[in-house]
Design an enzyme around this catalytic site. Structure first.
Site: not given
Length: 556
Positions: A71, A73, A94, A105, A273, A301, A382, A410
């Protein structure tokens, strides 16, 4: 293939003064923290009050899985993509918490060629905001216990203290403690505990405050506990708000950094969140909207948590109206929601993908039908994604009237976000009838039911344990008009993290209701959610190191 930190360390950053020049920020509002970080005085907002706001774009996601969604990224890559098509754009994100950085994480500065930098600084101490928030939280705790020790003129019941201490680390050992042990002069023995700093109400207050006066007013309203005759006791009654604000005066100013491609980015505030309200500061978002024609921001999230709180709490309090929403998903994550194990996610599996699709479609439908906002699905690409799988996702989303854009940020940075950027620009020109999931004048129970049934698609809410008694007290104290901040597992629409996809025939159990009067909302703890996470069996901290030259490795 380079790691995220290697890509970030290879980037030749622009001096932060150059980034500020892109936004026409006058020097008097800029406070430098070295060459590549700065704070921007929130007073700039008052000087820009007559300037038209830019478009507000929210990036959210499906329920997270071990497969990864990307998210942040996507948020960063979308902003760089908008800049590639000559749009004046600012990112608002954030700040990462040290707990997840050293836990499971990892960092929260994006990934691959879509990152904000300096990545190591942002993921570690940054400009010290979280330390200031933790210090202000713990100052209030110290003053509270000292008041009891020094005669307790406010008649505070030590068994009914609701204010906990805070530390920005995943430390399960501190969830429940007994303090004040020792001699009579060492304090009053009582049960206590720690929350992670990002769950502290001080974090929420900082993220929602507009200036020092508003900050002090909010701090003074914080309820720290109750008296023997059931009256709430506030930080204002302890005369703590002035000293707390003094600790927070610099933390209140948004932090200016940049993406790998030199796009200006505000990184400020960081409530989780799943246990807090999950959005960066209102000040940073509003500054980004004043300084850019487009502001790209994210909420934590999945959309059932972060987006719901962004829309129902932040937008309500700050009078914001989003222009477009991006829902991020990956084929791998959707297959995980369809029952595929992590080690098998690289294989084409259309049946599992079809079984996992309802998770994405429910998030999309919530955005378009409940909040009535235009939406695009960003599939974070991906190499293992097949054409058949991508076609299936696109076909299912089209049934809801929503377009899909393949995001390759990415691997390609802004160049890989151009298609998504073009769709977002198109959506921003559409009129929308943004509405909340519930109204202010509904009862607390009705608001809980609205979130559970409309957003989670549950059958209803059950108040268990102390929650019915707490509900009655909150209503008697006049807190019914406040919005709700649900503390719930991020992994599922339900309050059971094992129910993946889009579960049906379940109810939400609320076991605790607590007022955050300074932040201005009521926190509802559901299921087994905790406000102090623990470290995993093999924490990320084991792989993080620094060499003789001060170069950090192992951050991801």
């Amino acid at each position: 293939m380079y790691s995220d930190i290697e890509i970030a360390q290879a980037c030749k950053m622009e001096k932060i003064t150059k980034i500020a020049e892109k936004l026409n920020i006058p020097d008097e509002y800029l406070e430098l923290y070295g060459n590549y970080k700065a704070k921007v005085d929130y007073k700039l907002l008052k000087d820009l009050k007559d300037k038209k706001d830019g478009k507000l774009i929210l990036v959210t996601a499906i329920n997270p899985t071990p497969a990864g969604e990307g998210k942040t990224t996507t948020t960063v890559g979308l902003a760089d993509g908008l800049r590639k098509i000559n749009k004046n754009v600012v990112v608002a994100l954030r700040e990462p918490s040290l707990g997840p950085v050293f836990g499971v994480k990892g960092g929260a500065a994006g990934g691959g060629y879509a990152q904000v930098v300096p990545m190591e600084d942002i993921n570690l101490h940054f400009t010290g905001d979280f330390h200031a928030i933790g210090a202000a939280n713990n100052l209030l705790a110290a003053m509270l216990d000292n008041h009891i020790q020094q005669g307790n003129s406010l008649n505070i019941d030590p068994r009914r203290i609701t204010w906990r201490r805070a530390v920005d680390m995943n430390d399960r050992q501190l969830r429940n403690i007994v303090d004040g042990l020792g001699n009579r002069t060492d304090g009053t023995p009582r049960q206590d505990g720690f929350d992670i700093t990002v769950a502290s109400e001080v974090m929420a207050v900082l993220c929602l405050a507009s200036d020092i006066a508003d900050l002090k007013a909010r701090l003074s309203r914080i309820v720290v506990g109750y008296t023997y005759d059931n009256k709430p006791v506030t930080a204002g009654e302890l005369k703590a708000q002035g000293a707390m604000a003094a600790l927070l005066k610099d933390a209140l100013k948004p932090n200016l950094v940049q993406t790998l491609e030199g796009t200006p980015a505000f990184v400020h505030g960081g409530p989780f969140a799943n246990i807090a309200h999950g959005c960066n500061s209102v000040t940073a978002t509003k500054l980004a909207m004043k300084l850019g024609d487009y502001c790209v921001t994210e909420a934590g999230f999945g959309a059932d948590l972060g987006a719901e709180k962004f829309l129902d709490i932040k937008c309500r309090m700050a009078n914001l109206k989003p222009d477009a929403v991006v829902v991020v998903a990956t084929v791998r994550a959707l297959k995980h929601h369809g029952g595929v194990k992590k080690e098998d996610l690289n294989k084409e599996d259309l049946d599992a993908l079809k079984a996992g699709m309802p998770n994405l479609l429910q998030h999309v439908e919530n955005i378009t039908k409940v909040y009535k906002l235009p939406c695009v699905v960003a599939i974070n690409a991906f190499p293992t994604d097949t054409k058949n799988e991508l076609d299936l996702v696109e076909a299912e989303c089209k049934k809801l009237g929503v377009n899909v854009a393949l995001s390759e940020v990415w691997a390609k940075g802004g160049e890989g976000g151009i298609r998504l950027a073009e769709e977002v620009v198109r959506l921003c020109e559409e009129e929308n009838n943004f509405s909340f999931a519930y109204e202010d004048d509904m009862s607390i129970k009705e608001k809980l039911e609205a979130i559970a049934t409309k957003i989670y698609h549950a059958d209803g809410v059950d108040l268990v344990g102390n929650a019915p008694k707490q509900l009655k007290q909150l209503e008697e104290l006049g807190f019914s008009k406040m919005p709700i901040c649900m503390a719930k597992t991020q992994y599922s629409f339900s309050d059971d993290q094992n129910k993946l996809g889009a579960p049906k025939d379940f109810r939400i159990s609320v076991r605790n209701l607590k007022v955050s009067a300074g932040a201005g909302f009521i926190v509802a703890l559901t299921g087994e959610i905790m406000t102090m996470p623990g470290l995993p069996k093999v924490p990320a901290a084991e792989k993080i190191d620094v060499d003789d030259n001060g170069v950090i490795t192992g951050l991801f």
